[in-house]
Design an enzyme around this catalytic site. Sequence first.
Site, short mmCIF file in Angstrom:
data_model
loop_
_atom_site.label_atom_id
_atom_site.label_comp_id
_atom_site.label_asym_id
_atom_site.label_seq_id
_atom_site.Cartn_x
_atom_site.Cartn_y
_atom_site.Cartn_z
N ASP A 1 -31.78 -2.61 -31.68
CA ASP A 1 -33.27 -3.15 -31.49
C ASP A 1 -34.43 -2.27 -31.17
O ASP A 1 -34.73 -1.31 -31.96
CB ASP A 1 -33.33 -4.10 -30.33
CG ASP A 1 -34.20 -5.17 -30.30
OD1 ASP A 1 -35.46 -4.73 -30.82
OD2 ASP A 1 -34.13 -6.43 -30.24
N GLU B 1 -40.07 -7.85 -24.57
CA GLU B 1 -39.76 -6.81 -25.65
C GLU B 1 -40.84 -5.50 -25.25
O GLU B 1 -41.98 -5.87 -24.41
CB GLU B 1 -40.39 -7.28 -27.18
CG GLU B 1 -39.02 -7.62 -27.78
CD GLU B 1 -38.53 -6.71 -28.55
OE1 GLU B 1 -38.76 -5.41 -28.24
OE2 GLU B 1 -37.46 -6.87 -29.41
N ASN C 1 -37.95 -2.77 -36.40
CA ASN C 1 -37.75 -2.56 -35.08
C ASN C 1 -38.25 -1.24 -34.63
O ASN C 1 -39.28 -0.71 -34.81
CB ASN C 1 -36.39 -2.97 -34.59
CG ASN C 1 -36.56 -4.41 -33.85
OD1 ASN C 1 -37.48 -4.68 -32.89
ND2 ASN C 1 -35.67 -5.31 -34.15
#
Length: 285
Positions: A195, A17, A148
């Site tokens: 996301d 991420e 997010n």
Amino acid sequence: MTINAHPVTDPVAHHGEGPVWHRRWGGLRWVDMLAGDVLALDERGEVRRRHVGAVAAVVRPRRSGGFIVAAERELMLADDDDLDAPLRSLGEAWQDPSVRMNDGGCDPDGRFYIGTMAYDATPGKGTFYVADPDGKLTVVLPDVTISNGFDFSPEGDRAYYIDTPTGRVDVFDYDGERGLTGRRPFVTVDRGSPDGLTVDAEGGVWVALWDGGAVHRYTSDGALDSVVELPVRKVTSVAFGGPDLDRLFITTSAVDTDRKEQPQAGALFAAEPGVRGRPVLETAL
């Protein structure tokens, strides 16, 4: 326009991420979030790893030098840019062990924002916060679910934000005195779930599609104009990097994924999108 991505690393992360390129670092950093590790890719293509706690949610550069890490329930500061520099905690932000930090970023005035979510993604249990100068968190948005992606337009007057289960990217107006105001829908995605995101120098919004196997670019008026295809389903976040900010780095996840079917899940990918990014916004913390 369809753009192909290629792997830059092996599948080094379980849940990659938050990629960030910064000139002082001489390369890219991102997180293996649920392993609690910050990863660094140097100019030779080698990956270093540093464990910071149960969760490593976000890493961002500080204006004064060093970097900030959002961990499970605390913000931590390093005064030096070296990946292994000592970290000091700003204190536990809450005590509920069922809620953790997730994604975040900075505004043009140096404030740091961090979103949260429940480990089991209970609807409405997350919050989107901004950090005060002493590190105390103040609520910006209550009752979110999976907070997010977050980034700003090149002019700094608009902010884009994702609460993943809504299926949307939302947009705010922004100024330094009032902060974020006027939340409204920007686009609804039609492939997977939104996301992480980043905004390029032309104002295009690049959105990673969890369970969508792609990244979408939307123009500033919300039209889909480019698609980056990937060989893995769980695409998590994006950032521009390289000395000229002309490479799009893409993180991916292997959570609940059969690696035999998707052997590259968890790898870092890159694409050449034909546009440049912008330097990452730094925090004044």
